[in-house]
Design a protein around this motif. Structure first.
Motif, short mmCIF file in Angstrom:
data_model
loop_
_atom_site.label_atom_id
_atom_site.label_comp_id
_atom_site.label_asym_id
_atom_site.label_seq_id
_atom_site.Cartn_x
_atom_site.Cartn_y
_atom_site.Cartn_z
N MET A 50 0.83 -1.22 0.00
CA MET A 50 0.00 0.00 0.00
C MET A 50 0.86 1.27 0.00
SD MET A 50 -3.34 -1.11 2.19
CE MET A 50 -4.22 0.34 1.61
N ASP A 51 0.83 2.03 1.12
CA ASP A 51 1.59 3.30 1.11
C ASP A 51 3.07 3.11 1.46
OD1 ASP A 51 1.29 2.81 3.82
OD2 ASP A 51 -0.10 4.45 4.15
N VAL B 153 4.96 3.12 4.12
CA VAL B 153 5.62 4.15 4.93
C VAL B 153 6.50 3.57 6.03
CG1 VAL B 153 3.68 5.69 4.54
CG2 VAL B 153 3.79 4.41 6.67
N GLY C 280 -2.34 -3.73 -2.44
CA GLY C 280 -2.94 -2.43 -2.74
C GLY C 280 -3.55 -2.44 -4.12
N GLY D 206 -1.31 3.40 -7.98
CA GLY D 206 -0.18 3.02 -7.12
C GLY D 206 -0.37 1.65 -6.50
N ALA E 254 3.04 2.15 -5.42
CA ALA E 254 3.13 3.27 -4.48
C ALA E 254 4.17 2.97 -3.40
CB ALA E 254 1.78 3.56 -3.84
N LEU F 183 6.79 1.07 -3.60
CA LEU F 183 8.13 1.19 -4.19
C LEU F 183 8.54 2.65 -4.28
CD1 LEU F 183 10.60 0.03 -5.75
CD2 LEU F 183 9.27 0.30 -7.83
N THR G 270 7.41 5.26 -2.61
CA THR G 270 7.63 5.82 -1.27
C THR G 270 9.02 5.46 -0.77
OG1 THR G 270 5.28 5.47 -0.82
CG2 THR G 270 6.70 5.87 1.07
#
Lengths: 256, 256, 256, 256, 256, 256, 256, 256
Positions: free
Chosen positions: E177-178, E180, E201, E205, E210, E212, E214
């Motif tokens: 997903m994000d 982080v 996700g 993204g 996404a 990757l 980030t």
């Protein structure tokens, strides 16, 4: 509104009150109102039911309801199961199919003639898309000249294709892979050209992406493009042009 | 190695010791070794100095050093300031320029003849790229037939372009925007075709991206592609083919 | 045309009238005409039937028709069901298969010899693509040297691969994932190199996209690229080069 | 807290009240608190000032403030004007520059030794990026072995590069265009490898995109990647590894 | 080589002749030679068989051959059918499985200890990827601390995850997903961090893209990234670092 | 050809010989021939000189040559310097400019009337593009209704825009950013609609990319799209439709 | 309308005629009509003049006209030259500037209070974007709490940032590069969060693309996103929410 | 802590020692601590179980555990098999389903009222996404007004949709394909608008990509966007806003 006016005449309402009530009425129902005012100006192209993602029951219900209202139903992205179901559910109706598009209608008078569209494909793989487009156009009153598999492998093929479609008011050209056929044809004729990329091809630029970009970058001015595989959109565009042509002729006839 | 062998002959080293020392030597210098062994098999294409991003001093220094070693220097992506500087710094050398490519060399014998390349462009905007490619090829011994601005607007132009380049062993075709010319020509000739997308065009698929995808999706088999604007790579590919052709002829002559 | 000329001779037509009629005839049939004129100049590569998306009946019909005309049919993207069907429908024909490509032909004389192609793959996953390419080339008269699984994990493997293919006129190199093998080999040989990215790899740059971009950005000049998985295109490109080499040798023989 | 405890001792607060007040205090200041607790565990890499986008005044102010606090300032993406300004503003400080990175520090003791990093570039265009990375590493106590321009054109160059960096604990490899060097080296050594794509190259996959995808698709396991042109990130990663190695050695020394 | 040397001693060959023959021998077999010379320097990570795309027979054959040679086989992207088949075909071997990765080995001595890796995941969906990585590392001698589902929803979770993995030499962090989590952890520890985006996700993204981006844009210096879902690559990178750490300790022990 | 026929009449050539010579002649000059045959069928849109990338001298030379041949020259992407130069070089000519498009012509009769085009823009930033398109259309004989800044912020604006352009045969709609205006208008009229995305907007989908994708995904059938900023292509498409409409009217008049 | 009604009262028109005339009037002016009806329901956010691409004269003219009508003008993407010009042209007006956004207004009563917005940035580079947003909000009546540079390098910073903005009704969070701050904060508060990616960062996912994808993939539910750098859009979204909150309170007050 | 304090009171520990021990305790358990401190401040939105990718056993186990703890479980991306299983495993629970989202709960008191959300879709294909969102909102205490299929084909439909949702505090608008509906509605209302692109549409910009870019480029300020198909995120965002509104009202009530 009659009531309002009578109340005014009877002096029960002042002009200001009538105006205010009319405003409020318009505010509350203005949109339906506008709808009626504009209905005659609408787009002149039938609603097309998108079968994919609808359950069989939803499709049957939507089809029947449209069939009763219009007597003429267009369904896209249909599969064999759903086709069979519809044939059972609407036994008396006339049915036609091309590619994944289906037309269901009551026997009735032919549509008014609209002009002629030349439908050209680069390869045989483009044919199912072209057939969908042709069926819609014919159902709406256009003549269709089909020139399939006249792609660019050899220069003479496009020339033959153009010759076959010489009498058409508009050309719709279907091509996948490198999508060069619309460029070629645009350089040889001044007919209006609607280019339809088809999702043919693999690797980089596959699924019609290269064809789309070729058509948008066309080095001959005047090629108009619809989205990859958008047979309904191409038909809709052609109908708009044919109607404009017909209006032109009617105006001329009227002024003659 | 002579020393090693003599020590062996004198009995100072056993065979195992000689072998082990040879191994160690190879391990330590194996790569330079390999370098020498393979040098004659290398790629047969000169180093090209990429001027962009080099300071004027770095460029002059690199150019002089290569000039002294080879007497023949190729520089790409050069601008006017750097060109002027090099002309001052190497006053006696012969200099040629095409597009942003420059050749600097000592007057000397002509390179050995290599065969003929037809260089065709779709538009005039492609010409500077084609000129760079042509200059490299001519400097390396190839004959070049130039057929510029024979793009696809009208079918007769590509035919005329092909006729002009009929005698070439290879075609290099430059096209931007929709990049359809290689497809067209590939359908009309069996000559090897190297397609070079040029960074011409704007909007979706601009900067040569549409041309690249058209060429990679080419619906006629046999078109080979290099990157957008890669004039050096196209020349290198052509040289490889011409050399292979020459080797073929020499083999034939030898066996005849 | 004989009639036209006789009418002229008999004075029934003026020279202008003959010319005008010839023009009209050419205008109406000019393309078929051109077709004949150019047929001998065409691309020298057989039509390949794309099986995917064709119904079994369409495939059988297209195959039989081509088989009767040419006696030599190439079919790509075939699956087991369709293969079985064709084996039943064309019982007497000779059949070969590699990857998803199938060749069907009458027993007959071997094709004329064309030269030699080295087919190298980086990994075993690239082999089915390479086999397709090899089968086409062999069917069209080329000798093929296969050097599979000589990818870059360890520097010695590419060297061994090159040594194996040393005698080839052209190299076709198949690689997926990072696609580094063509760069490596281009730095070690001056043979013409056709690079074919294969749709191997996952994540960012997967499905051959990273391999394609590596090959197009190749820092050694002279690598030519076809689209991801385009085995037919690679074979077509090699045939074009081999034919050009043969023409060169014939010219030399003639002038000798 | 002393006050709280004394109030408790004096019986002015119950244990519950003390606990509650401590909680409230932690809730209000817990983060600063945590900050202190964790400070010794932080990332061990200096803050780097990003000059681009800062006004000259902002840059001078940020630099002076950091200089006073740490005596050691790192500034990236600096240009000539800003460099000149800083040299005027901090006349006594020692200054070093590489690429667009600048280091400003008080003369003082050398940093504690950390181990050795081999920095390898494929081409000369990658050198400014590599120099930035080397300067950071040296300032933080690492030894650096530089092996620039050992790219893949010819197999012997990478071998020589590896030999030069044989003694390094970690390799950082910079490459643009096709980015094949990390794959090659990973196949020949078991040293940790950090791959840095540089924004070199044009056309499809240009600006470092092809290099990035090659490195992420690397067919030899174990290559670690940072973003295109991320010299600070590569240095940071190397420092983390070198510190882990040092911790390991210290643990060993302690237990010995 | 012994023969060569003896012939030289007997005077049957001159030193030049010996040298020349050695050269020829090296030229013909130089690569195998190099192979031997470099074998001990190779990458220190086992070959991993990629099961996907291999037929059951091919997989069994490749597995058996590798099993006989090494007694330790790693297979990735395996499915249930192939797993069952291998269990039947290699009845005596010890087998382990995690995610889609399988290890097959002879009972034997444990691998030499290598150090400790902390494997952290953001969510439960990342666990299968993390398990694959953990299994490889354990098989190759590393200790593994697993801290799964310590993602960023709530700040305390990452802190707990870090505390759990405090003793690890390296952290491998899996997040979709994000993505982080690596940024967060990099801001709190100076351990080396390898970030692995997982294909979790959907929408823009999605599929790990996404995550990757980030990780590559990580605003804390020092995060190293491998491709989406590349568990083998992450394990390979960790092994390289652990080996470098061990070498460092051995050097220290030796010099102590 | 007259010579050939006379030689035939005189019996100097047989009918076969005449036919063969005609063939040869056609083969050698067939393309020029075709050119003439097809000239009258060509695309009916003037050549437009692309100024960007041409040197001032090249532009002046190309302009003068076209001006002498046609008396009517269209130049796109012109800047102030080049405009000034052309005004000096062609002092007697009539000149008009809109956006970056310039028209140069001899005073002469007006073009034949072609019909009416409604040109609508969503915002004021789209106006320069719309003005270019309008100028071309007017120069080629079309009437133009301009309805600028009738974008979708508030539903009444598009309605007013449509009302203003009610009498047009075709609508050309320019929109950047979210590009929703063509969808809106297509739902309210059945006029043919050519949608032109303009390179307005920043961030994700900026530079016209979002507008292009909105237009291609238009949920109302019948919107035709040209590339981002392609004012010449939109004008060319409109001219093709207007000519088809005129042909239709002439046919009707003829048959009436 | 008064006239119509009077004519009706006087019996000069029937109710049907009045209705018909009203319809016709509505049809012709329905849109302006609707405009008035809906004006009070409109979006409650001022028009913002986009300065970029406007000539100085156009900007001055648009600004003056809006200033006269509203007494409150917002201009985005302004540069120094245009700012200076406006200051000269509107000498009496009050002017404020933040980032590239400028506000021009008559001295007058403060706007009605609307609630409080917390504006948080990850880094200092995000500040100019945040300042633009803050200025718009303050001008429209919102209180603004600024918490700049509270990004994720170290966990305590986001906590401090949140504490600072604890009293805000809404948070607007600006972040570039990896864009992780909104995820972090969303996991720690239940305030509404509007995330604004800023065009900070380079390489893969640079220019705000990685930040945008991180925010859209946010693994904590409830983060709302606007386009990269869209400060006006973020302010507009916050105003909509604050107005809805105020309406809610007014309703409550009314019913209380 | 009581023990610590007592030891202090008894004089067994100094204040410094107490402080140090508290520190150490916080350091070791600080995160759990913080967890408790912050729990009341958390995001106020339930955990949603993502069913896809979980085995049936994992899903049942996770569901039961959450059900026991909270009595209210949300599961997304569920299929028929898993739904059936859960119905068997939790026979007493109340279950609701919409699209692929399922809610399982104990019969109990209704959630506290939160305000009203208008959920509008452009087409019928968007309905399943909207239904998921509506179910979550209703479960969490929001009133929902559904206005499905009010897309932009005809201007009156959006107006009617807006009228239907006039009383809502927030609008959530679902649209696929060209995604124009949020722009349209944002121009007609000042309600907060959350736009949700749905993965409807094919070809270029298909799968919701065009809709996402349209929404991010929205030319009317104030539209907030979540990722394609992110129904949970949209509900979470609405809940955050509704809670903020409620807090506002409570504050007002308290201060009144």
């Amino acid at each position: 509104m009659k009531n309002l006016l009578d109340a005014y005449r009877r002096g029960e309402l002042t002009a200001e009150e009538v105006e205010e009530r009319l405003m409020r009425m318009l505010y509350n129902e203005g949109e339906d109102f506008l709808l009626d005012l504009h209905r005659s100006k609408r787009i002149g192209f039938p609603e097309v039911i998108f079968a994919e993602g609808k359950s069989p029951e939803q499709l049957v219900s939507a089809t029947k309801s449209l069939f009763e209202r219009n007597g003429h139903v267009f369904i896209s992205t249909i599969d064999d199961t759903k086709e069979r179901l519809l044939r059972e559910e609407l036994p008396g109706a006339e049915m036609k199919k091309a590619g994944r598009l289906m037309v269901i209608k009551r026997q009735g008078p032919h549509p008014e003639a609209l002009g002629c569209v030349g439908i050209i494909t680069a390869g045989t793989a483009d044919a199912p898309y072209a057939q969908e487009c042709a069926l819609i156009l014919e159902e709406l009153g256009a003549d269709v000249i089909k020139a399939f598999d006249f792609g660019a492998s050899g220069m003479h093929r496009p020339l033959l294709g153009l010759k076959k479609a010489r009498g058409a008011d508009i050309l719709i050209i279907f091509a996948g892979m490198d999508g060069v056929l619309p460029t070629l044809m645009a350089s040889l004729t001044d007919q209006p050209i609607i280019a339809v990329p088809t999702p043919i091809g693999y690797g980089y630029g596959g699924e019609g992406v290269a064809a789309l970009s070729t058509m948008l970058q066309c080095c001959v001015p005047g090629v108009m493009v619809v989205n990859i595989g958008n047979t309904v959109g191409a038909a809709g565009a052609a109908i708009r042009i044919l109607k404009a042509m017909k209006r032109g002729r009617l105006d001329q006839a009227r002024t003659a």
